[in-house]
Design a protein around this motif. Structure first.
Motif, PDB file in Angstrom:
ATOM      1  N   TYR B 262       0.864  -1.177   0.000  1.00 24.19           N
ATOM      2  CA  TYR B 262       0.000   0.000   0.000  1.00 24.19           C
ATOM      3  C   TYR B 262       0.900   1.227   0.000  1.00 24.19           C
ATOM      4  CZ  TYR B 262      -3.924  -2.896   1.538  1.00 24.19           C
ATOM      5  OH  TYR B 262      -4.907  -3.827   1.619  1.00 24.19           O
ATOM      6  N   SER B 498      -7.749   2.783  -1.405  1.00 22.60           N
ATOM      7  CA  SER B 498      -6.478   2.107  -1.177  1.00 22.60           C
ATOM      8  C   SER B 498      -5.671   2.291  -2.440  1.00 22.60           C
ATOM      9  CB  SER B 498      -6.687   0.617  -0.956  1.00 22.60           C
ATOM     10  OG  SER B 498      -7.293   0.385   0.272  1.00 22.60           O
ATOM     11  N   VAL B 500      -2.387   0.775  -4.248  1.00 26.86           N
ATOM     12  CA  VAL B 500      -1.402  -0.307  -4.167  1.00 26.86           C
ATOM     13  C   VAL B 500      -0.438  -0.174  -5.337  1.00 26.86           C
ATOM     14  CG1 VAL B 500      -1.090  -2.804  -4.302  1.00 26.86           C
ATOM     15  CG2 VAL B 500      -3.006  -1.873  -3.014  1.00 26.86           C
ATOM     16  N   MET B 519      -6.113  -6.609   0.473  1.00 30.17           N
ATOM     17  CA  MET B 519      -5.482  -6.183  -0.780  1.00 30.17           C
ATOM     18  C   MET B 519      -6.058  -6.967  -1.972  1.00 30.17           C
ATOM     19  SD  MET B 519      -1.520  -5.661  -1.950  1.00 30.17           S
ATOM     20  CE  MET B 519      -0.994  -4.712  -0.570  1.00 30.17           C
TER      21      MET B 519
END
Lengths: 316, 529
Positions: B262, B498, B500, B519
């Protein structure tokens, strides 16, 4: 010497108890508890209360302390409140990594600090001494996490010479790989000590060089290097023993930061994680272990000093 | 002379040593550049994720933190998952409620196996539920199986069928079962304290990857489980490396020692420009908000709360805190968009300084001084605070910012008598079942940070739990969302995303489905290009 050691060890017991009371109270006074580390929405008010009760976190602090002390006396350091594993096992798993790092940085500090101090003293106020002075001041004042980031940026990212994190590369289990991982954390942890040792050796060598026996050796035809290495070094090295003892606290606290930055799987990293997750038994165990290490370190330096310089022994 | 020689020798030694250490590129398969990528699935390879700390207990009955839940998600398959798109079945084949909604029949898929080769059966499901219901076992999931003060009864019907008997209708029940990742009975049977069991050190799960090895403070290593019910994974192994320092982790990602992590919005542009990395964003299932503390005498007045809402320029706040609205969507409801029955048709309180001033004047609350608390380590919250401080000044409100240590902040926020601050920044992840939000808004609940009292609303929450008709249930939750916003006890700021960064060598990201917390929902779908 044996009597002195036993006396000092006995004296350490009340000190450890006071440390434990202060640490336990401070940890408990800090707001928050381990149940807070849950993020799941499944955790209801009832779950929180029940778990807190089962873990004994709802009891008064002094009762929790007495329970902890009772367990410790019987050799039981308890279980982590977070991962429920025995605390002792976790500490034992982490000790080799921390002691390895501390040992190698102590060795590096001595191997670099002593020659550098001697060279500085022998070249007092010349350019080499000035450079060494600048190096020492920078070494003492530079924040270790910043120095660590500079090293990682240079040697891992830009030059791609050294791995930036952990103790081993995934899938590789060789000593060489371990050494490569250890280079940067060792340098970071040593920097301050190298600087301190250099300064001490320099000043004690300079004062030794003014002693009469040095004049006598020069008069009898000994070269500068011979005087320095054969006679002066032996005497000027004495403070290093004390410095090594004194440097243990900075090594222990330095390990907390260094291990966190480099992902080094030692006690420092465990300590930081336990503090953030309010894992009381682990925090207490690490605090007590570090305190014990300091007491033993001080004791060892006293004993060694006594051996190196019999005058000290007589004074006691 | 000798000293100079010694010095030169030392320098040469150091240089030789450093040169000898060269060439340490990690041994894991290296990325190609984005241009060179051809979407061809190859089996094999290892993906390395960063984790901030060791997992807690690799036993789903105790996983309540991000790291453990992430690893468990690879090790243990769920029965099924409910999201905004519907129900996705994993170990279970179906779950069917009876007509009176007091019995639920769960059927497992046939021939599914644990990592040690044993069959997954109804006994395992019964054992899992009974274990978490045992109050001595410290599972945080227990309350999900207590309805109206009584435990749900779980009965084995045959090898692959289980029946749940409820003491009272509870519509969220089907969602509560989805939180369960079953544990094997044949492994844990007879253990007195499941949390402390040695068996947790080498977990036997049912997910696409099985446990291989773990080293405290270093890593957890998983390898492919060839008998995974949904077809074996493409990757050989998954490694979770412990790196708590975010700067070190960023560098490790850039030099290939890590495959994915992240990242912060402020780093996103830098990673997007890196040809070796891909940046993926998705909704994190979280609402970042500002809580009104109703213990504050001034804030007891609804018009003052509304005035504050009108004084906020939401877009400006989001851009200041998250760099861009690409990384955080503007929020209006107190539910997040992936919650069932979510609606954005609520009062928006669009930025209107005049309206704010007018409301404050009518309420006799001019020259207002308020205190806003937030967690001192949260940079986004600090930025939000500074921007709001400026915005509030324009309507005549003086805002004092109080940065607090995390533990101290939560202790105050949870204290029902707290008067130390009037406003606070908070964030929550409550899942897809709307009943999960109940604890935030009902009287006497620990998580009612606002100290909000609206008995009519409490009744609505209770009514929604037993409402069998989906349309009517939806109406109740819409009503609740509208009313909370009308009362303005929580000001929704943003649904953060989020972000990533993942090594460009990996494909199958969409199929693996990026989801909050873990995730990726299904790591078996990731592959090396």
């Amino acid at each position: 010497m044996g009597k002195l050691t036993i006396k000092r060890l006995i004296q350490a017991i009340p000190m450890l108890i006071v440390i434990s009371i202060v640490s336990f109270s401070l940890i408990k006074l800090a707001p928050g508890d381990p149940v807070q580390s849950f993020i799941t929405p499944a955790m209801s008010d009832n779950d929180i209360l029940r778990i807190r009760q089962n873990l004994g976190l709802d009891r008064p602090v002094y009762i929790q302390y007495i329970q902890w002390l009772k367990n410790v006396i019987t050799g039981n350091l308890g279980y982590s409140l977070i991962n429920h594993r025995p605390v002792l096992n976790q500490i034992l798993e982490r000790i080799p990594a921390t002691l390895g790092l501390m040992g190698s940085s102590l060795l590096l500090s001595i191997l670099v600090g002593i020659p550098l101090g001697l060279i500085s003293a022998a070249n007092k106020n010349k350019w080499i001494d000035n450079i060494s002075a600048i190096f020492s001041y920078v070494g003492i004042s530079i924040p270790s996490f910043w120095f660590a980031m500079i090293l990682i940026y240079t040697f891992s990212l830009k030059l791609n010479l050294l791995p930036s994190i952990g103790m081993r590369t995934v899938g590789i289990d060789t000593t060489w790989d371990l050494i490569k991982h250890g280079i940067m954390p060792t340098i970071v942890l040593s920097l301050q000590n190298i600087a301190v040792i250099t300064r001490y050796i320099r000043s004690s060598t300079i004062s030794q060089l003014k002693e009469d026996y040095v004049m006598v050796e020069y008069a009898s035809g000994a070269s500068k290097a011979e005087v320095l290495y054969k006679y002066v070094l032996k005497n000027s090295i004495l403070p290093v023993i004390t410095i090594v003892g004194m440097s243990l606290p900075s090594l222990v606290s330095g390990a907390f930061i260094t291990e966190t930055v480099f992902g080094w799987p030692g006690m420092g990293q465990l300590g930081i994680n336990s503090i953030f997750s309010f894992d009381y038994p682990v925090i207490m165990a690490i605090t007590m272990f570090s305190s014990l290490l300091l007491i033993i370190g001080n004791l060892l330096s006293d004993i060694l000093y006594g051996i190196a310089d019999p005058r000290i022994k007589e004074l006691r | 002379m000798q000293i100079k020689r010694f010095l030169i020798l030392m320098m040469v030694a150091v240089m030789v040593f450093l040169t000898a250490c060269g060439g340490n590129k990690t041994q894991v398969d290296q990325p190609n550049t984005k241009e060179a990528v051809v979407n061809e699935i190859k089996d094999g390879g290892t993906i390395i994720f960063a984790i901030g700390s060791d997992p807690n207990v690799l036993n789903p009955l105790y996983a309540g933190d991000r790291v453990t839940m992430t690893i468990n998600n690879a090790l243990f398959a769920p029965l099924y998952v409910i999201d905004e798109e519907g129900t996705h079945f994993f170990l279970a084949e179906s779950i069917t409620p009876s007509e009176d909604y007091l019995t639920y029949t769960l059927k497992l898929k046939e021939g599914i196996k644990w990592h040690d080769g044993e069959k997954i059966t109804a006994d395992d499901i019964v054992f899992t539920i009974e274990s978490l219901l045992d109050p001595a076992q410290n599972s945080h999931l227990r309350d999900s199986f207590i309805i109206d003060g009584k435990p749900v009864e779980v009965v084995k019907i045959d090898e692959i069928t289980v029946e749940f008997k409820l003491p009272q209708i509870s519509m969220p029940f089907i969602s509560n079962v989805s939180k369960i990742l079953p544990i094997p009975k044949h492994v844990f049977e007879g253990e007195i304290d499941l949390a402390k069991s040695d068996k947790n050190a080498s977990p036997i799960g049912s997910g696409p990857f099985k446990f291989k090895d773990s080293k405290s403070g270093e890593k957890v290593e998983l390898v492919r489980f060839d008998e995974y019910f949904d077809g074996k994974a493409h990757l050989d192994s998954v490694v979770y490396r412990v790196i708590s320092d975010p700067n070190a982790a960023n560098i490790a990602l850039q030099n290939g020692e890590l495959s994915a992590r992240y990242i912060d919005p402020k780093d996103a542009a830098k990673f997007e420009a890196d040809p070796n990395l891909n940046v993926v964003t998705y909704n994190e299932g979280m609402l970042n908000n500002m809580v009104f503390n109703l213990n504050s005498d001034t804030l007891k007045n609804k018009d003052v709360r509304k005035a504050i809402a009108y004084a906020i320029n939401k877009e400006e706040v989001i851009v200041g805190a998250y760099e861009s609205t690409d990384y955080a969507e503007e929020a209006y409801s107190v539910f997040v968009p992936n919650t069932i029955y979510y609606t954005d048709k609520v009062e928006e309180y669009n930025f209107d300084e005049n309206k704010a001033k007018e409301l404050l004047a009518n309420a006799g609350a001019e020259n207002l001084k308020l205190k806003l608390a937030y967690i001192n380590s949260n940079k986004a919250q600090e930025n939000q605070g500074l921007i709001m401080q400026h915005q509030f000044k324009n309507v005549g409100i003086e805002l004092e910012l109080i940065a607090m240590e995390r533990g101290a902040f939560y202790q105050k926020l949870l204290d029902p008598k707290n008067k130390d601050f009037d406003l606070a920044y908070n964030g929550y992840v409550m899942g897809s079942e709307p009943d999960g939000y109940k604890g935030l808004f009902t009287v006497g609940s620990m998580n009612n940070f606002m100290n909000y009292e609206n008995l009519a609303m409490d009744e609505l929450w209770n009514k929604a739990v037993i409402e069998k008709d989906e349309v009517r249930r939806g109406e109740i939750y819409t009503n609740i969302q509208e009313e909370v916003i009308e009362d303005m006890v929580v000001y929704p700021i943003a649904y953060p995303k989020s972000i990533v960064a993942i090594n460009a060598a990996f494909g199958g990201i969409e199929e693996a489905k990026p989801v909050p917390i873990f995730m990726f929902r299904d790591l078996s779908k990731l592959y090396m290009k």
